[in-house]
Design an enzyme around this catalytic site. Structure first.
Site, PDB file in Angstrom:
ATOM      1  N   MET A  93      12.202   1.229  -6.574  1.00 27.39           N
ATOM      2  CA  MET A  93      12.395   2.127  -5.431  1.00 27.39           C
ATOM      3  C   MET A  93      11.141   2.942  -5.199  1.00 27.39           C
ATOM      4  SD  MET A  93      14.314   3.168  -3.009  1.00 27.39           S
ATOM      5  CE  MET A  93      13.715   4.396  -1.841  1.00 27.39           C
ATOM      6  N   GLU A  94      10.735   2.995  -3.915  1.00 28.24           N
ATOM      7  CA  GLU A  94       9.402   3.470  -3.537  1.00 28.24           C
ATOM      8  C   GLU A  94       9.279   4.966  -3.348  1.00 28.24           C
ATOM      9  OE1 GLU A  94      11.423   1.545  -1.596  1.00 28.24           O
ATOM     10  OE2 GLU A  94      11.450   2.273   0.458  1.00 28.24           O
ATOM     11  N   GLU A 149       6.123  -2.169  -3.532  1.00 26.94           N
ATOM     12  CA  GLU A 149       6.493  -0.743  -3.581  1.00 26.94           C
ATOM     13  C   GLU A 149       5.351   0.156  -3.128  1.00 26.94           C
ATOM     14  OE1 GLU A 149       9.532   0.002  -3.940  1.00 26.94           O
ATOM     15  OE2 GLU A 149      10.109  -2.021  -4.539  1.00 26.94           O
TER      16      GLU A 149
HETATM   17 ZN    ZN Z   1      11.171  -2.397  -0.364  1.00 33.42          ZN
END
Ligand code: ZN
Length: 907
Positions: free
Chosen positions: A310-311, A344
């Site tokens: 998750m970014e 990401e």
């Molecule tokens: Zn993505």
């Protein structure tokens, strides 16, 4: 977000359509523009006032100050929050999101408010004032009690066991799409950007990581209070917190401090990721021409949690299996780490700096991150042939998108709670990536990059819509991008181009081109058309020529009739091509001399046309046979996949033995060239190709291969260094498939003694290949047992699916019985997986009406369309099975009685 993609299962493809029934629709630019203009959601540039959403826009947050004290053991949270608000107009009400929180001491500008109503059902809190507050700045403050989750939605507690056997617990967050509200009450829609200052009180020996560097840390006895710096303006779903017994290694890239965090004792395995991050950040600063704006970028290896990454801005969290590289890691692991980081980190621009306006434009985040990540991986690792490998993801998208029930890249989302369902791995990620690549090739890489740069500059610290992107690309390229692009993002499906060659007396070739929607089954009543960028290559080398197909019957000159032809040179386009018989015969004869991408496109398309019933099976098998001992990995993966689909269809049929004998005869010469052992200087692709060939031959009963695998496993039992990590899975899978009880026990003992989670995942997955039915029951018990540590819970679903290859009924029973436990680590995507993929996993053993009833009962009612997609796949596969068995048996019977080689030439 990267979500680890649900395996598609063997041969997920769709059904025959009648070529004669193709709807003849003449299309032109104007017609297409009119169709697009009539679509429900008018494309428009981003405007805060008109962006969809449930929250009123009269009162908006500007700055949050949030202090939380989590109790990880009790799974509770005490918080204090103060929000500076901009009243854009006078208002007596303040409405925002909350879930599982109880607010107290609620004040506006220090004065108690009249009433507070929180509804968990609505996920809203409404604060009523005694009198309207005037327009301008006001401060809302309150205390609250909240909850720590046990699955990765909101702030969650993650138990884990270290490789040394020590039990631990850490806290981490996963907010996308709508779960920030589970940790703190907030305006939890992407257009409500604000600044955040987060403070957290945790055990004194814990480290805590958030989006920003630590501004202050104070210890008070057994606790420490950590205040992080104030973030730039950003949406709530990108706020991050991880806290636990963590340690980091660090470095720099230009002005940016880089850190890789892991559970203490594991941080040294972040060295590869740290070096990757430095390289990728420098490249992206240049590509976007907008320097990464935060002072630091941390990458956090969370044991367990969710099965992707998750970014969050400045603090990207990864399942540790997708970030850490240990001595147990394979080359595939190393490549995954790089490509997921590249995805990401692209989000730090596409998503974080510039956020989609609303969830219907989530593809602006995900498709772009996938495309940019793939391009970055390919550019920095040319020997990985990354784009060739990504053909597999393009094919996955096209399989899903060849269903009548498919959906467009842009999907309407009326309520943010539906947002999770638009993260469709096939369409949002894979199709979006492929369409962007095609668009980039059409506009030119420089124009495309300049358009992206314009978008970043114009919308930094703000939001953007698809139309903003088309405007930026149009300004950079001087072309009307919108009409072309929208035909791909706003319509489901994709076309097949019919190519008919005409030769003049001098042998010069003119093509007549037309398009129709490609469906594996059924017809397209809408007569959908696309603006179709072709890359036409005549001959076996040379640069392709660009041609835009806008109307049916379009003519174009294309070299000489004696030369091979591709209208999808290098397999860049997201469409299929169907050549007339003479051109296909020319292409088949010249197959060995074609550029790799042209060959891959031809294999992909011919197989899909066979599956759709538009072309006979021998036309594809002639291409497969023409591979000889060529070493292109992706081309062979395509062949192995297609032969694997036929083998699966033939299981239980009288023709099975004859088919696997035939399949072995196609592939065995390649093994004879490659052998068992890697040679110095071989590319990763050739090494992986060797494993694909060995795996296929082992599955198809090649006794010499089975014996070879057993010998290697025997050596491995004596010395764990006898097999390199890369070789272990294929050897153990073959041994497990043919295992008796004693061998199975030895495999199980190896799995139980795995040195770390990387080995554990590999060994337990191999165990699920066992063919013996009673041993499979044992394997099923093992898959659900406590032998799997808590941080590897997400593995259980993959184990059940691996078991389904040989034992579908057993896997179905397990799936149904343990659904909640299997899906928990994959939430909130679980219902989407069940609806879209479940039917296609279990079609061959479980009656379809039973599957459909069960799926409908186990997913939310609004997922009817997703269920329809899953059921369309299952129905197709049943029909495909009988069609493939009949065609294969017919072909092999004819082949057995034909003079040698005669059938390889074509039909
Ligand atoms: Zn993505």
């Amino acid at each position: 977000m990267t979500i680890v993609i649900f395996p598609a299962g063997r041969g997920m493809h769709l059904v025959p359509r009648s070529r004669a029934a193709a709807v003849a629709v003449r299309c032109c630019l104007l017609l297409l523009a009119a169709v697009l203009a009539a679509q429900v959601r008018a494309a428009s540039p981003f405007s805060f006032s008109t962006v969809p959403g449930r929250l009123p826009k009269g009162v908006v947050p500007v700055d949050y100050t949030i202090a939380v004290t989590p109790d990880a053991i009790a799974r509770t949270l005490r918080g204090r929050e103060s929000v500076v608000l901009e009243f854009r107009e006078s208002s007596a009400q303040i409405v925002f999101n909350s879930l599982n929180e109880t607010l107290d001491d609620v004040r506006l500008d220090g004065q108690p408010v009249a009433r507070v109503v929180s509804s968990d059902e609505q996920q809203l809190t409404t604060v009523s004032l005694a009198a309207p507050a005037p327009a301008g700045r006001h401060t809302l403050s309150f205390g609250y009690q909240g909850k720590i989750e046990t699955i990765p939605q909101g702030l969650f507690a993650q138990p884990y066991v270290t490789p040394g056997g020590v039990r631990g617990l850490l806290l981490s967050t996963q907010f996308e799409s709508t779960d920030a509200r589970r940790m703190f009450p907030c305006w939890d829609e992407p257009a409500f950007r604000a600044t955040f200052e987060l403070t957290v009180t945790v055990p004194a020996e814990w480290a805590a990581v958030s989006n920003m560097p630590i501004a202050q840390r104070e210890a008070q006895g057994k606790l420490a209070t950590v205040r992080f710096g104030r973030t730039p303006s950003m949406p709530s779903y990108l706020v991050h917190l991880t806290a636990g017994d963590l340690a980091a290694i660090s470095g720099r890239s230009g002005q940016t401090r880089l850190g890789v965090w892991a559970v203490r004792g594991q941080e040294q395995y972040g060295a590869v990721a740290l070096a990757n991050a430095a390289q990728i950040l420098a490249d992206y600063n240049e590509y976007f021409d907008y320097p990464y704006p935060l002072a630091k970028l941390d990458s956090i290896a969370v044991p367990g949690g969710f099965s992707g990454a998750m970014e969050d801005w400045g603090a990207i969290s990864y399942n540790d299996q997708t970030l850490l590289v240990t001595p147990s890691s394979t080359m595939d692991d190393v490549q995954n780490v790089y490509s997921i980081q590249a995805h990401e980190m692209a989000h730090q621009w596409h998503g974080d700096l510039v956020t989609m306006a609303w969830w219907d434009d989530v593809w602006l985040n995900e498709s772009f991150a996938s495309w940019r990540g793939a391009a970055q991986t390919d550019a920095r690792h040319p020997d990985w042939h990354w784009w060739e490998g990504q053909d597999e993801t393009r094919e996955a998208a096209m399989r899903a998108d060849a269903r009548v029930s498919s959906h467009a890249i842009e999907q309407p989302v009326t309520n943010e709670l539906e947002a999770t369902n638009v993260f469709d791995p096939d369409i949002t990620y894979n199709k979006g990536q492929a369409v962007l690549r095609m668009l980039e090739a059409h506009l030119g890489a420089d124009h495309f990059r300049d358009g992206v740069r314009r978008l970043m500059k114009a919308h930094a610290y703000s939001n953007a819509s698809s139309e903003d992107l088309w405007g930026a690309l149009g300004a950079a390229s001087g072309r009307n991008v919108s009409v072309l692009a929208r035909s791909w993002t706003e319509q489901p499906g994709f076309p097949v181009v019919s190519v008919t060659a005409h030769c003049d007396a001098a042998g010069l070739r003119t093509l007549t081109l037309s398009q129709r929607r490609f469906l594996l089954r059924g017809q397209d009543p809408a007569g959908t058309h696309w603006m179709l960028p072709l890359l036409i290559r005549a001959g076996s080398s040379g640069e392709p020529r660009a041609e835009l197909l806008v109307h049916d019957g379009q003519s174009v000159a294309a070299g000489r009739c004696a030369e091979p032809l591709s209208v999808n040179a290098d397999a860049v386009g997201y469409f299929r091509a169907e050549y007339d018989a003479a051109t296909l015969a020319t292409n088949t004869r010249a197959f060995g001399s074609l550029p790799a991408g042209d060959r891959i496109a031809l294999l992909d398309d011919q197989w899909a046309l066979v599956e759709s019933g538009a072309q006979p099976l021998p036309t594809y098998l002639a291409l497969a046979a023409a591979m000889g001992t060529d070493l292109n990995e992706r081309a062979w993966n395509q062949v192995a996949g297609a032969l694997g689909t036929i083998e699966y269809a033939e299981r239980g049929s009288p023709g099975h033995e004859a088919f696997v004998g035939y399949a072995r005869s196609l592939v065995r010469p390649l093994f004879d060239r490659l052998g068992w052992d890697a040679r110095a200087g071989e590319s990763p692709g050739i090494q992986r190709l060797r494993r694909t060939v060995i795996g296929s031959l082992g599955l198809w009963g090649d006794q010499e291969i089975i014996d070879g695998a057993r010998q290697r496993f025997a050596l491995f039992l004596k010395d764990r260094h006898a097999l390199r990590p890369d070789e272990q899975a294929v050897v153990m899978t073959i041994v497990a498939r043919h295992a008796d009880a004693a061998t199975f026990a030895r495999l199980h003992a190896v799995a139980k003694s795995a040195a770390n989670e990387t080995e554990l995942r590999r060994f337990y997955t191999a165990l699920m290949s066992v063919r013996d039915p009673s041993l499979a029951v044992t394997a099923a018990t093992i898959a659900m047992s406590s032998e799997i540590p808590p941080q590897a819970d997400s593995l259980r679903l993959w184990l059940v699916l691996a078991l389904s290859d040989e034992h579908q009924q057993l896997a179905w029973d397990l799936f149904v019985k343990h659904l909640d436990a299997l899906l928990a680590p994959h939430q909130p995507s679980g219902p989407l997986y069940v609806a879209q993929y479940g039917p296609g996993m279990f079609w061959s053993s479980v009656p379809l009406d039973k599957i459909e009833a069960w799926v409908r009962a186990n997913v939310p009612a609004e997922m009817t369309a997703d269920v329809a997609r899953g059921m369309e796949t299952a129905r197709f596969r049943i029909e495909e099975k009988s069609a493939l068995v009949a065609a294969t048996d017919r072909y092999l019977t004819a082949r057995a009685s034909a003079p040698s080689g005669q059938l390889l030439a074509g039909r």
